[in-house]
Design an enzyme around this catalytic site. Structure first.
Site, PDB file in Angstrom:
ATOM      1  N   CYS A 236     -13.626  17.795  14.393  1.00 53.70           N
ATOM      2  CA  CYS A 236     -13.061  17.125  13.215  1.00 53.70           C
ATOM      3  C   CYS A 236     -12.275  18.083  12.336  1.00 53.70           C
ATOM      4  CB  CYS A 236     -14.192  16.492  12.408  1.00 53.70           C
ATOM      5  SG  CYS A 236     -13.704  15.845  10.812  1.00 53.70           S
TER       6      CYS A 236
ATOM      7  N   ASP B 132       3.965  15.936   2.644  1.00 55.00           N
ATOM      8  CA  ASP B 132       4.411  14.581   2.328  1.00 55.00           C
ATOM      9  C   ASP B 132       3.456  13.875   1.374  1.00 55.00           C
ATOM     10  OD1 ASP B 132       6.160  12.442   2.527  1.00 55.00           O
ATOM     11  OD2 ASP B 132       5.151  11.573   4.252  1.00 55.00           O
TER      12      ASP B 132
ATOM     13  N   CYS C  43     -22.412  20.362  10.178  1.00 57.52           N
ATOM     14  CA  CYS C  43     -22.039  19.189  10.979  1.00 57.52           C
ATOM     15  C   CYS C  43     -21.814  19.584  12.436  1.00 57.52           C
ATOM     16  CB  CYS C  43     -20.781  18.543  10.410  1.00 57.52           C
ATOM     17  SG  CYS C  43     -20.192  17.140  11.398  1.00 57.52           S
TER      18      CYS C  43
ATOM     19  N   CYS D 209     -19.311  20.181   5.392  1.00 59.89           N
ATOM     20  CA  CYS D 209     -19.068  20.300   6.840  1.00 59.89           C
ATOM     21  C   CYS D 209     -19.910  21.394   7.493  1.00 59.89           C
ATOM     22  CB  CYS D 209     -17.592  20.610   7.093  1.00 59.89           C
ATOM     23  SG  CYS D 209     -16.426  19.438   6.375  1.00 59.89           S
TER      24      CYS D 209
ATOM     25  N   GLY E 246      10.355   6.427   1.429  1.00 56.23           N
ATOM     26  CA  GLY E 246      11.347   5.356   1.434  1.00 56.23           C
ATOM     27  C   GLY E 246      11.827   4.963   2.820  1.00 56.23           C
TER      28      GLY E 246
ATOM     29  N   LEU F 280      -4.007   4.933   2.475  1.00 56.19           N
ATOM     30  CA  LEU F 280      -4.316   5.757   1.317  1.00 56.19           C
ATOM     31  C   LEU F 280      -4.452   4.907   0.063  1.00 56.19           C
ATOM     32  CD1 LEU F 280      -1.762   8.664   1.808  1.00 56.19           C
ATOM     33  CD2 LEU F 280      -4.243   8.920   1.805  1.00 56.19           C
TER      34      LEU F 280
ATOM     35  N   TYR G 204       0.797  -1.221   0.000  1.00 53.91           N
ATOM     36  CA  TYR G 204       0.000   0.000   0.000  1.00 53.91           C
ATOM     37  C   TYR G 204       0.836   1.280   0.000  1.00 53.91           C
ATOM     38  CZ  TYR G 204       0.989  -0.487   5.032  1.00 53.91           C
ATOM     39  OH  TYR G 204       1.610  -0.638   6.246  1.00 53.91           O
TER      40      TYR G 204
END
Length: 377
Positions: free
Chosen positions: A327, A278, A321, A318, A67, A196, A22
């Site tokens: 959240c 990232d 909500c 949202c 990596g 993901l 994954y």
């Protein structure tokens, strides 16, 4: 100049001694012009450290990821220590962290981490059954036994470490066994991140894919186990839950996906190029390079401004909500293509519906304890 600075460095680019099924970074590498940038040179490392200390005023944090960052070898990190001494002319606090798959590390590595006070994150996906399902070698063999030997070595040599677990289709369904296994091993600092699916792909179709219902069930059961231990004073630190408690106490969340908007992470590839996050180390989000650009210059690029603006979208889903305050929309990487909602919205609703009153109880108890101790915020 600036204040505190955190830099995430990928010194081995996407090179790795495992072939986790994954791996999101393998997916990113396939979606850019240059897949792997190889190993970072000492000259590039020096430029990153020099730029960091030229900017920062309060503290600097270097986090190494991949990596697999240890593929750069111990001399690379020993040189890092020298560069930090050379360029930290202001004497500001420095932290070093490293995220590793833990595969095949030696006593020399453990001694280095302990000596230089590295905080090391080790990737473990539960028990051997769940871990070896997707965290495999190039030959398709499981990595669990090797990782466990590394963790035993870390404990023996006094390395400060925490456990990072990817919640995928298999780990989500084994939460009770996973929690009991971690508890048996005495692992006190835990982080769980949802798996993901590839960028641009409709989620849910892979063998490892995490669907919202399973993730919600995982979170609810994990909270039940954690809360039961909390009541007896034996609960581990679980990053996600601790961040929710902080928010309820009126404090800022430490985790970026709970802040209600994106910030610049300054992710550095092996060639010195810099990206905002990232999850977006792809060509369209390249900000510049630490070989040629300073931190302020990278922060003012059009890509940086566009990235920050995109992280505070309208989030129409949202708007009404009742859990939005807690959240905060979650990580943008989990939004749909139009930015209308979070793929795991249902998961978080399941958790908050089941656990919010107890989260509030925890926050109130901590506030009372702080007040009694004279540490009123």
């Amino acid at each position: 100049m600036g204040g505190p600075l955190q830099i995430l460095i990928k010194p081995a680019s996407g090179l790795c001694n495992l072939r986790c099924v994954y791996c999101f970074y393998c997916d990113e590498m396939e979606k850019r012009g240059t897949g792997s940038y190889g190993l970072m040179s000492m000259e590039t490392l020096e430029a990153v450290v020099r730029q960091a200390f030229a900017y920062a005023e309060e503290r600097v944090g270097f986090l190494f990821q991949g990596g697999e960052p240890t593929l750069c070898g111990l001399p690379f990190f020993e040189r890092l220590m020298e560069f930090e001494k050379q360029y930290n002319q202001k004497g500001i606090p420095v932290t070093n962290s490293l995220q590793t798959n833990g595969y095949g590390l030696t006593r020399d590595w453990a001694d280095f981490f302990a000596k230089h006070k590295f905080l090391v994150g080790v990737s473990v996906d539960g028990t051997k059954y769940t871990h070896d399902a997707f965290r495999v070698t190039e030959q398709g063999k499981g990595s669990f036994s090797s990782v466990m030997r590394t963790l035993e070595l870390f404990a023996e040599r006094g390395v400060e470490f925490n456990i990072l677990t990817v919640v995928n289709r298999r780990t989500a369904l084994a939460v009770s066994k996973l929690y009991a296994f971690y508890k048996k091993n005495g692992w006190r600092y835990l982080q769980f991140i949802p798996c993901l699916d590839p960028l641009g792909e409709k989620p849910g179709g892979r063998e490892y894919s995490l669907i919202p219902e399973d993730y919600g069930t995982f979170l609810c059961r994990l909270f039940e186990l954690w809360y039961a231990d909390l009541r007896t004073g034996r609960a581990p630190y679980i990053r996600q839950f601790e961040n929710y408690i902080s928010i309820l106490m009126g404090m800022p969340a430490e985790s970026c996906d709970m802040r209600g908007g994106c910030s610049l992470q300054f992710v550095v590839e092996a060639d010195g190029s810099v990206y905002p996050c990232d999850f977006y180390v792809i060509d369209e989000w390249r900000l510049g390079s630490f070989l040629t650009d300073s931190v302020p210059e990278l922060s003012e690029t059009e890509q940086a401004k566009r990235f920050l603006a995109g992280g505070t979208g309208s989030r129409e889903a949202c708007k009404d909500c009742p859990y939005r305050f807690l959240c905060r929309g979650g990580c943008r990487r989990y939004w749909d293509e139009e930015g209308r909602g979070n793929y795991f919205c249902r998961s978080y609703r399941m958790l908050f519906e089941a656990a919010l009153p107890r989260m509030q109880e925890i926050a109130e108890n901590i506030a009372r304890q702080m007040h009694a101790a004279g540490r009123v915020r």
